[in-house]
Design an enzyme around this catalytic site. Structure first.
Site, PDB file in Angstrom:
ATOM      1  N   SER A 227      24.991 -10.546  52.798  1.00 33.72           N
ATOM      2  CA  SER A 227      25.675 -10.645  53.985  1.00 33.72           C
ATOM      3  C   SER A 227      26.588  -9.599  54.081  1.00 33.72           C
ATOM      4  O   SER A 227      27.797  -9.641  54.088  1.00 33.72           O
ATOM      5  CB  SER A 227      26.318 -11.998  53.784  1.00 33.72           C
TER       6      SER A 227
ATOM      7  N   HIS B  21      22.853 -16.832  50.514  1.00 30.65           N
ATOM      8  CA  HIS B  21      22.479 -16.567  49.063  1.00 30.65           C
ATOM      9  C   HIS B  21      21.893 -17.735  48.536  1.00 30.65           C
ATOM     10  O   HIS B  21      21.415 -17.491  47.461  1.00 30.65           O
ATOM     11  CB  HIS B  21      23.942 -16.411  48.190  1.00 30.65           C
TER      12      HIS B  21
ATOM     13  N   GLU C 244      29.806 -19.207  49.121  1.00 30.62           N
ATOM     14  CA  GLU C 244      30.327 -19.360  47.705  1.00 30.62           C
ATOM     15  C   GLU C 244      31.387 -20.290  47.454  1.00 30.62           C
ATOM     16  O   GLU C 244      32.472 -20.223  48.017  1.00 30.62           O
ATOM     17  CB  GLU C 244      30.933 -17.886  47.531  1.00 30.62           C
TER      18      GLU C 244
ATOM     19  N   GLU D  37      23.647 -15.237  42.933  1.00 33.68           N
ATOM     20  CA  GLU D  37      24.735 -14.916  42.186  1.00 33.68           C
ATOM     21  C   GLU D  37      25.035 -15.773  41.004  1.00 33.68           C
ATOM     22  O   GLU D  37      26.018 -15.876  40.262  1.00 33.68           O
ATOM     23  CB  GLU D  37      25.926 -14.745  42.981  1.00 33.68           C
TER      24      GLU D  37
ATOM     25  N   ASP E 234      34.356 -18.431  49.556  1.00 35.90           N
ATOM     26  CA  ASP E 234      33.987 -17.298  50.624  1.00 35.90           C
ATOM     27  C   ASP E 234      33.042 -17.892  51.497  1.00 35.90           C
ATOM     28  O   ASP E 234      31.914 -18.495  51.297  1.00 35.90           O
ATOM     29  CB  ASP E 234      33.135 -16.153  49.589  1.00 35.90           C
TER      30      ASP E 234
ATOM     31  N   GLU F 181      38.015 -16.484  51.233  1.00 37.31           N
ATOM     32  CA  GLU F 181      37.517 -15.079  51.793  1.00 37.31           C
ATOM     33  C   GLU F 181      36.729 -15.321  53.076  1.00 37.31           C
ATOM     34  O   GLU F 181      35.964 -16.101  53.255  1.00 37.31           O
ATOM     35  CB  GLU F 181      36.500 -14.761  50.670  1.00 37.31           C
TER      36      GLU F 181
ATOM     37  N   ASP G 190      36.875  -9.199  53.361  1.00 33.54           N
ATOM     38  CA  ASP G 190      35.640  -8.595  52.687  1.00 33.54           C
ATOM     39  C   ASP G 190      35.189  -7.920  53.797  1.00 33.54           C
ATOM     40  O   ASP G 190      35.372  -6.791  53.983  1.00 33.54           O
ATOM     41  CB  ASP G 190      34.832  -9.522  51.960  1.00 33.54           C
TER      42      ASP G 190
ATOM     43  N   LYS H 172      34.604  -3.509  47.429  1.00 33.30           N
ATOM     44  CA  LYS H 172      33.222  -3.167  46.861  1.00 33.30           C
ATOM     45  C   LYS H 172      32.909  -1.692  47.138  1.00 33.30           C
ATOM     46  O   LYS H 172      32.851  -1.120  48.209  1.00 33.30           O
ATOM     47  CB  LYS H 172      32.366  -3.925  47.809  1.00 33.30           C
TER      48      LYS H 172
ATOM     49  N   HIS I  19      31.306  -7.508  42.583  1.00 33.11           N
ATOM     50  CA  HIS I  19      29.827  -7.176  42.554  1.00 33.11           C
ATOM     51  C   HIS I  19      28.977  -7.369  44.038  1.00 33.11           C
ATOM     52  O   HIS I  19      29.981  -7.793  45.043  1.00 33.11           O
ATOM     53  CB  HIS I  19      29.210  -8.257  41.819  1.00 33.11           C
ATOM     54  N   ARG I  20      27.866  -7.196  44.330  1.00 34.85           N
ATOM     55  CA  ARG I  20      27.217  -7.510  45.336  1.00 34.85           C
ATOM     56  C   ARG I  20      25.894  -8.727  44.891  1.00 34.85           C
ATOM     57  O   ARG I  20      25.783  -8.851  43.842  1.00 34.85           O
ATOM     58  CB  ARG I  20      26.326  -6.491  45.959  1.00 34.85           C
ATOM     59  N   SER I  21      25.824  -9.251  46.000  1.00 32.96           N
ATOM     60  CA  SER I  21      24.788 -10.359  45.496  1.00 32.96           C
ATOM     61  C   SER I  21      23.494  -9.782  44.931  1.00 32.96           C
ATOM     62  O   SER I  21      22.737 -10.421  44.409  1.00 32.96           O
ATOM     63  CB  SER I  21      24.470 -11.243  46.859  1.00 32.96           C
TER      64      SER I  21
ATOM     65  N   LYS J  66      35.477 -10.597  40.888  1.00 33.50           N
ATOM     66  CA  LYS J  66      34.335 -11.625  41.463  1.00 33.50           C
ATOM     67  C   LYS J  66      33.091 -11.079  41.162  1.00 33.50           C
ATOM     68  O   LYS J  66      32.672 -10.102  41.564  1.00 33.50           O
ATOM     69  CB  LYS J  66      34.510 -11.589  43.016  1.00 33.50           C
TER      70      LYS J  66
HETATM   71  P1  PGA Z   1      26.994  -9.737  49.595  1.00 28.11           P
HETATM   72  O1  PGA Z   1      27.747 -11.099  49.295  1.00 28.11           O
HETATM   73  O2  PGA Z   1      27.184  -8.935  48.470  1.00 28.11           O
HETATM   74  O3  PGA Z   1      25.632 -10.224  49.980  1.00 28.11           O
HETATM   75  O4  PGA Z   1      27.508  -9.212  50.864  1.00 28.11           O
HETATM   76  C1  PGA Z   1      29.124 -10.969  48.647  1.00 28.11           C
HETATM   77  C2  PGA Z   1      30.214 -11.343  49.271  1.00 28.11           C
HETATM   78  O5  PGA Z   1      30.064 -11.712  50.670  1.00 28.11           O
HETATM   79  O6  PGA Z   1      31.400 -11.452  48.681  1.00 28.11           O
HETATM   80 ZN    ZN Z   2      32.372 -12.048  50.754  1.00 30.48          ZN
END
Ligand code: PGA
Ligand code: ZN
Length: 417
Positions: A42, A154, A163, A204, A241, A283, A310, A335, A363-365, A386
């Site tokens: 996302s 996710h 999340e 995740e 989130d 978030e 984010d 990130k 992290h990332r998904s 996170k």
């Molecule tokens: P993403 O999700 O790594 O798929 O962007 C994580 C987030 O939105 O925090």
């Molecule tokens: Zn996010």
């Protein structure tokens, strides 16, 4: 001087089984730093560009051009440079690319080299990565935001919010955070089993059950916190989130099943959720371009709830600056691959902290066994990290690295929330 003699890159795979870039930076003294970059699902539209090939053999997901860019142009450009000068190395990468979103070489190729260089430099200095990166060597451990129920983009279920996380606010050490999270997650699993619900996990590592509503997910988590002997809101709080870009149709949000609501109604909905439940962090509550509603929400509930940007900030210095001016949020998710170099990431973190924004390293998904973000959280005294649930080794690896750092530092205690 720790001279770079070679940079080598290859295509490897992330936790979703998609191709990604791994690079090694090799120094004259024999030190080698290696890094694998993660990838989001996302993603915000202002993120730096992740270069992927149009190659049907890999369903257009391969990163062979990004790898080629490292092995040729980046390797030629950085050979002979001093690895210890991270900012200069990152500037050379930015200049070589020449675009404002790293679309020529790819942020994935650039970041893999930036992190690998940082790791090689730390090794050549015989220092831990967090120690090499730290400005004042004054360390605390971050609180984990653990995503224990996955929804949205996710997971393949009916939850709208992406999340549902727990944060063990009452813990006195990182090891205690993990113990509290372990117990809560195991009790959540038992609860799901007793209701004959699916206990398989999402991207995740959180469970992805088919629940009727987002509030059902919150109630289940509260139940598992209590079953573990903890007090919701005191020992363990809830963090969400929303990833609301995914729920927005250009006018309204589909956050409540079967109903669409406008931004003003959405703000009221968050205020009612924060009143009803021990939710301490939200978030991406609002779409990435609606700065006005972000400020309205932050004004309304920012004093009781952490409001985290984010997709809004995308770890970008300029977007964060605007958010500081407009009081859009009070925390930023960090990130590395949203911006593409270690130095730019540090600059954004320090801008946030100077302006009393909390920093949450993320992290990332789609992630990998690389644990650089654990060291980054420690080095920058970020008070939260996170990195998913206590499942899937690409997530757990980050927690395990933090447990080891806690031991190396002889238990320096937790950051302030
Ligand atoms: P993403 O999700 O790594 O798929 O962007 C994580 C987030 O939105 O925090
Ligand atoms: Zn996010």
């Amino acid at each position: 001087m720790s001279k770079i003699i070679e940079i080598k890159s290859r295509q490897v795979f992330d936790s979703r089984g998609f191709p990604t870039v791994q690079s090694d930076v090799i120094l004259e003294d024999g030190s080698i730093g290696s890094s694998i970059v993660p990838s989001g699902a996302s993603t915000g539209s202002y993120e730096a560009c992740e270069l992927r090939d149009s190659n049907p053999k890999y369903l257009n997901k391969s990163v062979l051009n990004a790898v080629e860019n490292v092995n040729h142009s980046i390797n030629n450009h950085l050979k002979g440079k001093n690895s210890l000068e991270q900012e200069k190395i990152d500037q050379l990468l930015i200049d070589l690319d020449g675009t404002n979103n790293k679309s020529k070489l790819g942020a994935n190729s650039i970041l893999s080299v930036s992190i690998a260089n940082c790791k090689a430099a730390a090794k050549s200095q015989k220092k831990e990565i967090f120690h090499y990166l730290s400005r004042d060597h004054n360390y605390k451990l971050p609180f984990p935001l653990m995503n224990i129920i996955n929804g949205g983009a996710h997971a393949n279920n009916s939850l709208n919010i992406q999340e549902f996380m727990i944060r063990p606010d009452g813990a006195n050490s990182f090891s205690e955070c993990m113990q509290m999270a372990f117990l809560t997650i195991q009790n959540l699993k038992k609860l799901l089993e007793s209701k004959k619900m699916n206990t398989s996990v999402g991207d995740e590592g959180g469970f992805a059950p088919n629940l009727n509503s987002d509030e059902d997910a919150i109630d289940l988590i509260l139940d598992s916190i209590e079953k573990s002997g903890f007090k919701p809101g005191q020992d363990i709080s809830l963090c969400l989130d929303v990833a609301s870009n995914e729920l927005y149709d250009g006018k309204e949000y589909s956050i409540i099943t079967g109903k669409k609501i406008n931004p003003a109604e959405l703000i009221d909905y968050y205020a009612s959720l924060a009143n009803k439940y021990p939710i301490k962090s939200i978030e991406d509550p609002i779409f990435e371009d609606d700065w006005k509603s972000w400020s309205d929400l932050n004004n309304k509930i920012g004093n009781i709830t952490q409001i985290v940007g984010d997709d809004l900030f995308v770890t970008n210095h300029e977007r964060l600056n605007k958010g500081i001016q407009e009081s859009s949020a009070n925390a930023i998710l960090i990130k590395l691959n949203q911006i593409g170099t270690v130095s730019e990431t540090l600059k954004t973190i320090y801008l946030a902290q100077t302006n009393n924004f909390k920093t949450i390293i993320s992290h990332r998904s789609g992630d990998t066994e690389d644990t650089f973000i654990s060291d980054l959280a420690i080095a920058t005294k970020s008070n939260q990290i996170k990195t998913g649930s206590l499942a899937r080794s690409e997530r757990v690896a980050k927690y395990n690295r933090l447990l080891k750092i806690e031991e190396i530092l002889n238990n320096p205690g937790m950051s302030k929330l």
